[in-house]
Motif scaffolding. Structure first.
Motif, PDB file in Angstrom:
ATOM      1  N   ASN A   1      20.838 -15.205  46.834  1.00 27.37           N
ATOM      2  CA  ASN A   1      20.713 -16.150  45.725  1.00 27.37           C
ATOM      3  C   ASN A   1      19.287 -16.213  45.207  1.00 27.37           C
ATOM      4  O   ASN A   1      18.329 -15.941  45.925  1.00 27.37           O
ATOM      5  CB  ASN A   1      21.193 -17.542  46.142  1.00 27.37           C
ATOM      6  N   LEU A   2      19.194 -16.593  43.965  1.00 23.81           N
ATOM      7  CA  LEU A   2      17.896 -16.625  43.286  1.00 23.81           C
ATOM      8  C   LEU A   2      16.938 -17.656  43.841  1.00 23.81           C
ATOM      9  O   LEU A   2      15.745 -17.433  43.936  1.00 23.81           O
ATOM     10  CB  LEU A   2      18.120 -17.042  41.822  1.00 23.81           C
ATOM     11  N   ASP A   3      17.481 -18.844  44.151  1.00 22.26           N
ATOM     12  CA  ASP A   3      16.552 -19.946  44.389  1.00 22.26           C
ATOM     13  C   ASP A   3      17.189 -21.069  45.208  1.00 22.26           C
ATOM     14  O   ASP A   3      18.410 -21.073  45.447  1.00 22.26           O
ATOM     15  CB  ASP A   3      16.010 -20.493  43.050  1.00 22.26           C
ATOM     16  N   GLU A   4      16.358 -21.991  45.630  1.00 20.63           N
ATOM     17  CA  GLU A   4      16.812 -23.167  46.387  1.00 20.63           C
ATOM     18  C   GLU A   4      15.758 -24.258  46.275  1.00 20.63           C
ATOM     19  O   GLU A   4      14.553 -23.972  46.219  1.00 20.63           O
ATOM     20  CB  GLU A   4      17.015 -22.795  47.858  1.00 20.63           C
ATOM     21  N   TYR A   5      16.197 -25.493  46.198  1.00 18.93           N
ATOM     22  CA  TYR A   5      15.263 -26.628  46.198  1.00 18.93           C
ATOM     23  C   TYR A   5      14.554 -26.715  47.543  1.00 18.93           C
ATOM     24  O   TYR A   5      15.201 -26.591  48.594  1.00 18.93           O
ATOM     25  CB  TYR A   5      16.009 -27.935  45.990  1.00 18.93           C
TER      26      TYR A   5
ATOM     27  N   GLY B   1      15.880 -17.991  37.238  1.00 17.08           N
ATOM     28  CA  GLY B   1      15.678 -18.526  38.576  1.00 17.08           C
ATOM     29  C   GLY B   1      14.964 -19.853  38.367  1.00 17.08           C
ATOM     30  O   GLY B   1      15.367 -20.661  37.528  1.00 17.08           O
ATOM     31  N   PHE B   2      13.889 -20.056  39.094  1.00 13.73           N
ATOM     32  CA  PHE B   2      13.055 -21.229  38.812  1.00 13.73           C
ATOM     33  C   PHE B   2      11.668 -20.779  38.362  1.00 13.73           C
ATOM     34  O   PHE B   2      10.681 -21.460  38.593  1.00 13.73           O
ATOM     35  CB  PHE B   2      12.951 -22.142  40.030  1.00 13.73           C
ATOM     36  N   ASN B   3      11.613 -19.607  37.720  1.00  8.35           N
ATOM     37  CA  ASN B   3      10.332 -19.127  37.190  1.00  8.35           C
ATOM     38  C   ASN B   3      10.066 -19.843  35.889  1.00  8.35           C
ATOM     39  O   ASN B   3      10.635 -19.514  34.847  1.00  8.35           O
ATOM     40  CB  ASN B   3      10.381 -17.614  36.977  1.00  8.35           C
ATOM     41  N   GLU B   4       9.203 -20.838  35.960  1.00 11.41           N
ATOM     42  CA  GLU B   4       8.929 -21.704  34.818  1.00 11.41           C
ATOM     43  C   GLU B   4       7.881 -21.068  33.902  1.00 11.41           C
ATOM     44  O   GLU B   4       7.107 -20.205  34.331  1.00 11.41           O
ATOM     45  CB  GLU B   4       8.392 -23.047  35.333  1.00 11.41           C
ATOM     46  N   PRO B   5       7.835 -21.513  32.616  1.00 13.87           N
ATOM     47  CA  PRO B   5       6.790 -21.019  31.715  1.00 13.87           C
ATOM     48  C   PRO B   5       5.413 -21.240  32.348  1.00 13.87           C
ATOM     49  O   PRO B   5       5.155 -22.284  32.939  1.00 13.87           O
ATOM     50  CB  PRO B   5       6.954 -21.890  30.472  1.00 13.87           C
TER      51      PRO B   5
ATOM     52  N   ASP C   1       6.317 -25.513  41.434  1.00 11.39           N
ATOM     53  CA  ASP C   1       6.409 -26.914  41.024  1.00 11.39           C
ATOM     54  C   ASP C   1       7.306 -26.929  39.796  1.00 11.39           C
ATOM     55  O   ASP C   1       7.004 -26.246  38.809  1.00 11.39           O
ATOM     56  CB  ASP C   1       5.017 -27.458  40.648  1.00 11.39           C
ATOM     57  N   LEU C   2       8.385 -27.662  39.845  1.00  8.24           N
ATOM     58  CA  LEU C   2       9.308 -27.682  38.708  1.00  8.24           C
ATOM     59  C   LEU C   2       8.688 -28.429  37.533  1.00  8.24           C
ATOM     60  O   LEU C   2       7.981 -29.424  37.723  1.00  8.24           O
ATOM     61  CB  LEU C   2      10.632 -28.334  39.118  1.00  8.24           C
ATOM     62  N   THR C   3       8.967 -27.952  36.322  1.00 11.49           N
ATOM     63  CA  THR C   3       8.427 -28.643  35.144  1.00 11.49           C
ATOM     64  C   THR C   3       9.254 -29.903  34.886  1.00 11.49           C
ATOM     65  O   THR C   3      10.402 -30.023  35.331  1.00 11.49           O
ATOM     66  CB  THR C   3       8.491 -27.768  33.877  1.00 11.49           C
ATOM     67  N   GLN C   4       8.641 -30.801  34.109  1.00  9.24           N
ATOM     68  CA  GLN C   4       9.336 -32.046  33.785  1.00  9.24           C
ATOM     69  C   GLN C   4      10.657 -31.762  33.071  1.00  9.24           C
ATOM     70  O   GLN C   4      11.663 -32.420  33.318  1.00  9.24           O
ATOM     71  CB  GLN C   4       8.413 -32.921  32.914  1.00  9.24           C
ATOM     72  N   SER C   5      10.680 -30.729  32.204  1.00  6.90           N
ATOM     73  CA  SER C   5      11.900 -30.451  31.436  1.00  6.90           C
ATOM     74  C   SER C   5      13.020 -29.972  32.370  1.00  6.90           C
ATOM     75  O   SER C   5      14.193 -30.298  32.165  1.00  6.90           O
ATOM     76  CB  SER C   5      11.635 -29.461  30.303  1.00  6.90           C
ATOM     77  N   THR C   6      12.671 -29.228  33.402  1.00  5.94           N
ATOM     78  CA  THR C   6      13.692 -28.781  34.356  1.00  5.94           C
ATOM     79  C   THR C   6      14.174 -29.956  35.207  1.00  5.94           C
ATOM     80  O   THR C   6      15.376 -30.091  35.468  1.00  5.94           O
ATOM     81  CB  THR C   6      13.110 -27.652  35.245  1.00  5.94           C
TER      82      THR C   6
ATOM     83  N   VAL D   1      15.449 -35.949  42.323  1.00  4.72           N
ATOM     84  CA  VAL D   1      15.381 -34.507  42.027  1.00  4.72           C
ATOM     85  C   VAL D   1      14.159 -33.933  42.744  1.00  4.72           C
ATOM     86  O   VAL D   1      13.044 -34.435  42.554  1.00  4.72           O
ATOM     87  CB  VAL D   1      15.243 -34.246  40.505  1.00  4.72           C
ATOM     88  N   PRO D   2      14.350 -32.899  43.579  1.00  2.34           N
ATOM     89  CA  PRO D   2      13.184 -32.310  44.241  1.00  2.34           C
ATOM     90  C   PRO D   2      12.175 -31.816  43.216  1.00  2.34           C
ATOM     91  O   PRO D   2      12.537 -31.434  42.102  1.00  2.34           O
ATOM     92  CB  PRO D   2      13.783 -31.139  45.029  1.00  2.34           C
ATOM     93  N   LYS D   3      10.911 -31.840  43.591  1.00  2.00           N
ATOM     94  CA  LYS D   3       9.856 -31.452  42.649  1.00  2.00           C
ATOM     95  C   LYS D   3       9.426 -30.001  42.842  1.00  2.00           C
ATOM     96  O   LYS D   3       8.659 -29.463  42.056  1.00  2.00           O
ATOM     97  CB  LYS D   3       8.621 -32.367  42.812  1.00  2.00           C
ATOM     98  N   GLN D   4       9.920 -29.399  43.915  1.00  2.00           N
ATOM     99  CA  GLN D   4       9.546 -28.011  44.192  1.00  2.00           C
ATOM    100  C   GLN D   4      10.778 -27.191  44.560  1.00  2.00           C
ATOM    101  O   GLN D   4      11.810 -27.749  44.965  1.00  2.00           O
ATOM    102  CB  GLN D   4       8.571 -27.951  45.372  1.00  2.00           C
ATOM    103  N   ALA D   5      10.641 -25.889  44.410  1.00  2.00           N
ATOM    104  CA  ALA D   5      11.739 -24.998  44.790  1.00  2.00           C
ATOM    105  C   ALA D   5      11.177 -23.657  45.228  1.00  2.00           C
ATOM    106  O   ALA D   5      10.060 -23.286  44.854  1.00  2.00           O
ATOM    107  CB  ALA D   5      12.679 -24.799  43.602  1.00  2.00           C
ATOM    108  N   TYR D   6      11.979 -22.943  46.015  1.00  2.00           N
ATOM    109  CA  TYR D   6      11.678 -21.545  46.310  1.00  2.00           C
ATOM    110  C   TYR D   6      12.477 -20.709  45.325  1.00  2.00           C
ATOM    111  O   TYR D   6      13.654 -20.983  45.086  1.00  2.00           O
ATOM    112  CB  TYR D   6      12.123 -21.181  47.735  1.00  2.00           C
ATOM    113  N   THR D   7      11.843 -19.717  44.748  1.00  2.00           N
ATOM    114  CA  THR D   7      12.563 -18.856  43.808  1.00  2.00           C
ATOM    115  C   THR D   7      12.136 -17.400  43.951  1.00  2.00           C
ATOM    116  O   THR D   7      10.965 -17.126  44.238  1.00  2.00           O
ATOM    117  CB  THR D   7      12.335 -19.309  42.344  1.00  2.00           C
TER     118      THR D   7
END
Ligand code: GLP
Length: 243
Positions: A65-69, A140-144, A156-161, A175-181
Motif C-alpha cells: 500500500n501507498l501510505d498509512e497514518y 499517496g501522501f506526497n503533498e505539494p 506532515d499533512l497539509t491543512q487541506s488534506t 485526524v492524524p497530522k503525519q503519515a508514512y508514504t
C-alpha cells in the motif's frame, strides 16, 4: 500517458478493475500497489464481485500500500490497514502475509521508511500501482512542496488534506497530522501506473496533473514523465480537459 474517459464513477471503477484484473490474470504472482480513499472503493467492489464469480484468483498476488497514518494501529477503523482489510483483503483469497501497509505504530520514522523500501525492493518492485488524486494534486501522501519527496518518508499533512479527510473522523482534532508514504521516486519506479479520478471537485487537480507543468507544487504532475501511465477518469473529473 493514456487517458480513458469513463461515463461516471461506476464506469470508471469497472474500467480500472478490468486493468487490475488483466494484470492479475497475466501475472498471478504480481505485486499490486494499492491505494485508499473513496475513489478506489468501487474498483475493489468490482474485483470482489469477479473473485466471487470465479474469474479472479489472488492466491499468489502480493500487495504494497501507498501510505498509512502515523500513530494509528491496524485495528483503528481509520487506519489504512483497516480500510484495505475491510474493503478488499478479507473478501478475496489474498494471503494476508503477502499484503504490506506501512506500520503506523512504528515511532521511528527512519526505521519504518527504510524497512518499507526494503519490502518493496525485496518483492522486485511494483508491477501495477493504483493511485488516487488529492484535491491539491497529491499522490499517496506526497503533498505539494518545494521539491519532490523521493523514497518512503514521513510527511506532515497539509491543512487541506486534514480538512478533506476529517469526514472520516469524529472531529478534525482526531485526524492524524503525519503519515508514512511511498515517495515520488518509489511510485515512479512502478512498472505501470493506473491513476483513477472521479468527480467535478477533482477536475482542476486532474487538469494540472495531466496538462500543467511538471512541478512539485502538483505532485501528480510528475506522472507525465512515466512511460506507462493509464488515467481512467469520469466525465466530471475530465471537464476541464479537452480530449
Ligand atoms: C488520501 C490518500 C490518497 C488518496 C487521496 C484522495 O489523502 N492518501 O492516496 O488518493 O486521499 O482520496 P479520495 O479518493 O477519497 O478523494
Amino acid at each position: 500517458m493514456k487517458l480513458y474517459r469513463a461515463k461516471d464513477y461506476k464506469d470508471m471503477s469497472r474500467k480500472a478493475a478490468n486493468i487490475i484484473s488483466a494484470q492479475v490474470i497475466m501475472k498471478p504472482d504480481c505485486v499490486l500497489g494499492l491505494a485508499t480513499g473513496s475513489t478506489p472503493i468501487g474498483i475493489y467492489q468490482q474485483l470482489i464481485d469477479w473473485y466471487n464469480k470465479g474469474d479472479l484468483d489472488f492466491s499468489e498476488t502480493k500487495s504494497v500500500n501507498l501510505d498509512e497514518y502515523k500513530g494509528l494501529p491496524r485495528d483503528n477503523d481509520q487506519s489504512y490497514y483497516y480500510f484495505m482489510y475491510n474493503n478488499l483483503f478479507k473478501h478475496v483469497n489474498i494471503n494476508l502475509d503477502n499484503t504490506n501497509v506501512p506500520n503506523g505504530m512504528e515511532p521511528d520514522s527512519d526505521k519504518e521508511c527504510q524497512r518499507y523500501e526494503k519490502v518493496i525492493a525485496d518483492l522486485g518492485g511494483v508491477d501495477l500501482q493504483l493511485l488516487g488524486l488529492g484535491h491539491n494534486g497529491h499522490i499517496g501522501f506526497n503533498e505539494p512542496d518545494e521539491a519532490f519527496g523521493t523514497i518512503t518518508h514521513c510527511v506532515d499533512l497539509t491543512q487541506s488534506t486534514i480538512e478533506a479527510n476529517k469526514r472520516f473522523f469524529a472531529s478534525i482534532d482526531d485526524v492524524p497530522k503525519q503519515a508514512y508514504t511511498m515517495g515520488i521516486k518509489t511510485i515512479m519506479q512502478a512498472k505501470k501506473i493506473l491513476l483513477v479520478v472521479s468527480g467535478a471537485d477533482k477536475a482542476e487537480a486532474l487538469y494540472k496533473t495531466v496538462c500543467g507543468p511538471v512541478t512539485p507544487q502538483v505532485p501528480g504532475s510528475i506522472l507525465q514523465l512515466h512511460n506507462n501511465v493509464v488515467v481512467v477518469a469520469d466525465e466530471a473529473a475530465l471537464s476541464k480537459i479537452t480530449l
